[in-house]
Write a protein that holds these residues in place. Structure first.
Motif, PDB file in Angstrom:
ATOM      1  N   GLU A   1     -31.538  -2.021  40.607  1.00 45.00           N
ATOM      2  CA  GLU A   1     -32.275  -0.802  40.941  1.00 45.00           C
ATOM      3  C   GLU A   1     -33.477  -1.129  41.826  1.00 45.00           C
ATOM      4  OE1 GLU A   1     -33.447   1.419  37.483  1.00 45.00           O
ATOM      5  OE2 GLU A   1     -34.401   2.977  38.684  1.00 45.00           O
ATOM      6  N   ALA A   2     -33.764  -0.342  42.816  1.00 46.49           N
ATOM      7  CA  ALA A   2     -32.980   0.769  43.307  1.00 46.49           C
ATOM      8  C   ALA A   2     -32.262   0.420  44.608  1.00 46.49           C
ATOM      9  CB  ALA A   2     -33.900   1.955  43.581  1.00 46.49           C
ATOM     10  N   ARG A   3     -32.923  -0.418  45.439  1.00 50.11           N
ATOM     11  CA  ARG A   3     -32.321  -0.677  46.753  1.00 50.11           C
ATOM     12  C   ARG A   3     -31.031  -1.455  46.646  1.00 50.11           C
ATOM     13  NH1 ARG A   3     -37.182  -3.425  49.056  1.00 50.11           N
ATOM     14  NH2 ARG A   3     -38.288  -2.820  47.180  1.00 50.11           N
ATOM     15  N   GLY A   4     -30.922  -2.261  45.587  1.00 53.95           N
ATOM     16  CA  GLY A   4     -29.686  -3.004  45.381  1.00 53.95           C
ATOM     17  C   GLY A   4     -28.494  -2.084  45.185  1.00 53.95           C
ATOM     18  N   PHE A   5     -28.714  -0.915  44.560  1.00 51.54           N
ATOM     19  CA  PHE A   5     -27.603   0.027  44.347  1.00 51.54           C
ATOM     20  C   PHE A   5     -26.982   0.448  45.678  1.00 51.54           C
ATOM     21  CE2 PHE A   5     -29.672   2.222  40.386  1.00 51.54           C
ATOM     22  CZ  PHE A   5     -29.549   1.052  39.664  1.00 51.54           C
ATOM     23  N   ILE A   6     -27.868   0.706  46.651  1.00 53.07           N
ATOM     24  CA  ILE A   6     -27.416   1.277  47.931  1.00 53.07           C
ATOM     25  C   ILE A   6     -26.462   0.318  48.643  1.00 53.07           C
ATOM     26  CG2 ILE A   6     -28.222   2.054  50.204  1.00 53.07           C
ATOM     27  CD1 ILE A   6     -30.965   2.642  48.797  1.00 53.07           C
ATOM     28  N   LEU A   7     -26.720  -0.980  48.468  1.00 48.75           N
ATOM     29  CA  LEU A   7     -25.897  -2.000  49.134  1.00 48.75           C
ATOM     30  C   LEU A   7     -24.730  -2.443  48.263  1.00 48.75           C
ATOM     31  CD1 LEU A   7     -28.949  -3.985  50.445  1.00 48.75           C
ATOM     32  CD2 LEU A   7     -27.341  -2.719  51.880  1.00 48.75           C
ATOM     33  N   ALA A   8     -24.968  -2.592  46.963  1.00 51.70           N
ATOM     34  CA  ALA A   8     -23.940  -3.167  46.087  1.00 51.70           C
ATOM     35  C   ALA A   8     -22.759  -2.220  45.892  1.00 51.70           C
ATOM     36  CB  ALA A   8     -24.551  -3.531  44.730  1.00 51.70           C
ATOM     37  N   ALA A   9     -23.007  -0.915  45.840  1.00 52.37           N
ATOM     38  CA  ALA A   9     -21.892   0.006  45.589  1.00 52.37           C
ATOM     39  C   ALA A   9     -20.867  -0.032  46.731  1.00 52.37           C
ATOM     40  CB  ALA A   9     -22.423   1.420  45.352  1.00 52.37           C
ATOM     41  N   PRO A  10     -21.286   0.071  48.011  1.00 52.59           N
ATOM     42  CA  PRO A  10     -20.274  -0.056  49.068  1.00 52.59           C
ATOM     43  C   PRO A  10     -19.662  -1.454  49.165  1.00 52.59           C
ATOM     44  CG  PRO A  10     -22.466   0.295  50.035  1.00 52.59           C
ATOM     45  CD  PRO A  10     -22.589   0.507  48.556  1.00 52.59           C
ATOM     46  N   VAL A  11     -20.401  -2.494  48.785  1.00 50.63           N
ATOM     47  CA  VAL A  11     -19.808  -3.840  48.776  1.00 50.63           C
ATOM     48  C   VAL A  11     -18.680  -3.893  47.736  1.00 50.63           C
ATOM     49  CG1 VAL A  11     -20.234  -6.266  48.149  1.00 50.63           C
ATOM     50  CG2 VAL A  11     -21.822  -5.074  49.687  1.00 50.63           C
ATOM     51  N   ALA A  12     -18.918  -3.293  46.563  1.00 52.56           N
ATOM     52  CA  ALA A  12     -17.872  -3.271  45.523  1.00 52.56           C
ATOM     53  C   ALA A  12     -16.628  -2.552  46.040  1.00 52.56           C
ATOM     54  CB  ALA A  12     -18.408  -2.588  44.258  1.00 52.56           C
ATOM     55  N   LEU A  13     -16.823  -1.412  46.699  1.00 55.36           N
ATOM     56  CA  LEU A  13     -15.674  -0.670  47.229  1.00 55.36           C
ATOM     57  C   LEU A  13     -14.949  -1.483  48.300  1.00 55.36           C
ATOM     58  CD1 LEU A  13     -17.114   2.950  47.479  1.00 55.36           C
ATOM     59  CD2 LEU A  13     -15.423   2.087  45.859  1.00 55.36           C
ATOM     60  N   ALA A  14     -15.718  -2.185  49.147  1.00 53.30           N
ATOM     61  CA  ALA A  14     -15.093  -3.001  50.199  1.00 53.30           C
ATOM     62  C   ALA A  14     -14.225  -4.100  49.598  1.00 53.30           C
ATOM     63  CB  ALA A  14     -16.171  -3.602  51.101  1.00 53.30           C
ATOM     64  N   LEU A  15     -14.646  -4.610  48.435  1.00 52.04           N
ATOM     65  CA  LEU A  15     -13.902  -5.699  47.784  1.00 52.04           C
ATOM     66  C   LEU A  15     -12.813  -5.165  46.855  1.00 52.04           C
ATOM     67  CD1 LEU A  15     -16.904  -8.075  46.922  1.00 52.04           C
ATOM     68  CD2 LEU A  15     -15.131  -8.463  48.650  1.00 52.04           C
ATOM     69  N   GLY A  16     -12.867  -3.861  46.563  1.00 50.46           N
ATOM     70  CA  GLY A  16     -11.868  -3.278  45.658  1.00 50.46           C
ATOM     71  C   GLY A  16     -12.109  -3.652  44.207  1.00 50.46           C
ATOM     72  N   VAL A  17     -13.385  -3.858  43.838  1.00 53.25           N
ATOM     73  CA  VAL A  17     -13.730  -4.161  42.437  1.00 53.25           C
ATOM     74  C   VAL A  17     -14.774  -3.148  41.956  1.00 53.25           C
ATOM     75  CG1 VAL A  17     -13.242  -6.621  42.786  1.00 53.25           C
ATOM     76  CG2 VAL A  17     -15.604  -5.794  42.991  1.00 53.25           C
ATOM     77  N   GLY A  18     -15.056  -3.163  40.665  1.00 48.86           N
ATOM     78  CA  GLY A  18     -16.011  -2.218  40.099  1.00 48.86           C
ATOM     79  C   GLY A  18     -17.456  -2.615  40.361  1.00 48.86           C
ATOM     80  N   PHE A  19     -18.337  -1.634  40.168  1.00 53.08           N
ATOM     81  CA  PHE A  19     -19.776  -1.811  40.349  1.00 53.08           C
ATOM     82  C   PHE A  19     -20.477  -1.603  39.012  1.00 53.08           C
ATOM     83  CE2 PHE A  19     -23.720   0.713  40.704  1.00 53.08           C
ATOM     84  CZ  PHE A  19     -24.547  -0.204  41.320  1.00 53.08           C
ATOM     85  N   ALA A  20     -21.520  -2.392  38.744  1.00 56.48           N
ATOM     86  CA  ALA A  20     -22.333  -2.182  37.537  1.00 56.48           C
ATOM     87  C   ALA A  20     -23.807  -2.177  37.919  1.00 56.48           C
ATOM     88  CB  ALA A  20     -22.057  -3.276  36.515  1.00 56.48           C
ATOM     89  N   PRO A  21     -24.572  -1.180  37.444  1.00 54.99           N
ATOM     90  CA  PRO A  21     -25.996  -1.119  37.765  1.00 54.99           C
ATOM     91  C   PRO A  21     -26.871  -1.892  36.780  1.00 54.99           C
ATOM     92  CG  PRO A  21     -25.336   0.920  36.661  1.00 54.99           C
ATOM     93  CD  PRO A  21     -24.104   0.027  36.736  1.00 54.99           C
ATOM     94  N   VAL A  22     -27.787  -2.694  37.319  1.00 51.42           N
ATOM     95  CA  VAL A  22     -28.892  -3.263  36.533  1.00 51.42           C
ATOM     96  C   VAL A  22     -30.089  -2.350  36.760  1.00 51.42           C
ATOM     97  CG1 VAL A  22     -30.570  -5.154  36.527  1.00 51.42           C
ATOM     98  CG2 VAL A  22     -28.150  -5.651  36.415  1.00 51.42           C
ATOM     99  N   ARG A  23     -30.645  -1.805  35.649  1.00 55.17           N
ATOM    100  CA  ARG A  23     -31.691  -0.795  35.796  1.00 55.17           C
ATOM    101  C   ARG A  23     -32.992  -1.231  35.150  1.00 55.17           C
ATOM    102  NH1 ARG A  23     -30.494   5.355  36.167  1.00 55.17           N
ATOM    103  NH2 ARG A  23     -32.377   4.922  37.397  1.00 55.17           N
ATOM    104  N   LYS A  24     -34.066  -0.581  35.579  1.00 57.28           N
ATOM    105  CA  LYS A  24     -35.363  -0.813  34.952  1.00 57.28           C
ATOM    106  C   LYS A  24     -35.372  -0.157  33.565  1.00 57.28           C
ATOM    107  CE  LYS A  24     -37.099  -1.858  39.392  1.00 57.28           C
ATOM    108  NZ  LYS A  24     -37.431  -1.361  40.728  1.00 57.28           N
ATOM    109  N   ALA A  25     -36.315  -0.577  32.735  1.00 60.94           N
ATOM    110  CA  ALA A  25     -36.263  -0.246  31.305  1.00 60.94           C
ATOM    111  C   ALA A  25     -36.135   1.245  31.020  1.00 60.94           C
ATOM    112  CB  ALA A  25     -37.523  -0.771  30.637  1.00 60.94           C
ATOM    113  N   GLY A  26     -35.292   1.553  30.053  1.00 56.81           N
ATOM    114  CA  GLY A  26     -35.225   2.908  29.522  1.00 56.81           C
ATOM    115  C   GLY A  26     -34.327   3.866  30.269  1.00 56.81           C
ATOM    116  N   LYS A  27     -33.580   3.397  31.241  1.00 56.66           N
ATOM    117  CA  LYS A  27     -32.757   4.291  32.068  1.00 56.66           C
ATOM    118  C   LYS A  27     -31.290   4.285  31.656  1.00 56.66           C
ATOM    119  CE  LYS A  27     -35.958   5.482  35.084  1.00 56.66           C
ATOM    120  NZ  LYS A  27     -36.375   6.881  35.244  1.00 56.66           N
TER     121      LYS A  27
END
Ligand SMILES: O=P(O)(O)OC[C@H]1O[C@H](OP(=O)(O)OP(=O)(O)O)[C@H](O)[C@@H]1O
Ligand SMILES: Nc1ncnc2[nH]cnc12
Length: 185
Positions: free
Chosen positions: A71-97
């Motif tokens: 979170e947060a800028r990593g989400f913007i890049l990691a999600a399309p990278v996951a789709l490009a590779l054909g694998v799932g995405f998992a978010p690491v978030r700041k506390a309590g989210k």
């Protein structure tokens, strides 16, 4: 397109489209602002393609099971990278989210400290995980994310990042996890 062409297009986009914002979020920090890059579809596409190379072997085979973004800028890049590779995405978030059971790690970054969390079932035991983010500075965020992945029983096998701040020893924080950095500044 060959791997070196992909990387060259990404480096060109980064050089043109990431701007320095002095003294943000506090005096003495030169903030690397990626919003102009995200606004440019060719540049954004080029960096996603180049980051995704970190999840493939020399023959172009996908060698990771999951992509994790911070979170947060990593989400913007990691999600399309996951789709490009054909694998799932998992978010690491700041506390309590995150709403389900999590692992938690305290960490420090270039301008503060915080807590990161990952759902315990976000990655499976034995998964090979690629981490993706925009900036490697002190490595606090990346190191904490490696810890979270390991606590799930999975293996961080690579960390792909747009930019590395070379004057900070961020790589030390991720130990022997290979770092793919498109640009060192
Ligand atoms: O190597 P480090 O010193 O840990 O710094 C790098 C981290 O700092 C930034 O995130 P930030 O926590 O500012 O969150 P944001 O993406 O929500 O702006 C950046 O996106 C990285 O995740
Ligand atoms: N200088 C910087 N610019 C953008 N993101 C950062 N995260 C940590 N340090 C940063």
């Amino acid at each position: 397109m060959g791997g070196s062409d992909v990387r060259a297009r990404a480096v060109d986009a980064l050089t043109r489209l990431v701007r320095d914002i002095p003294d943000f979020p506090e005096p003495g920090i030169v903030f690397k602002d990626i919003t102009p890059l995200l606004a440019d579809p060719a540049g954004f596409g080029a960096v996603v393609e180049a980051l995704a190379e970190a999840g493939r072997d020399e023959d172009g085979q996908v060698v990771v099971d999951k992509v994790v973004g911070m979170e947060a800028r990593g989400f913007i890049l990691a999600a399309p990278v996951a789709l490009a590779l054909g694998v799932g995405f998992a978010p690491v978030r700041k506390a309590g989210k995150l709403p389900h059971l999590t692992h938690r790690v305290d960490y420090a970054l270039e301008y503060g400290e915080a807590v990161l969390e990952l759902h315990r079932d976000a990655v499976a035991a034995g998964d090979r995980v690629l981490l993706v983010d925009d900036v490697l500075a002190t490595g606090g965020t990346a190191g904490a994310t490696c810890d979270l992945v390991r606590r799930c029983g999975a293996e961080p096998v690579g960390f792909a990042v747009l930019m590395e701040l070379g004057f900070l020893d961020g790589r030390a924080a991720v130990g022997d996890v290979p770092v793919t950095s498109l640009l060192t500044v």
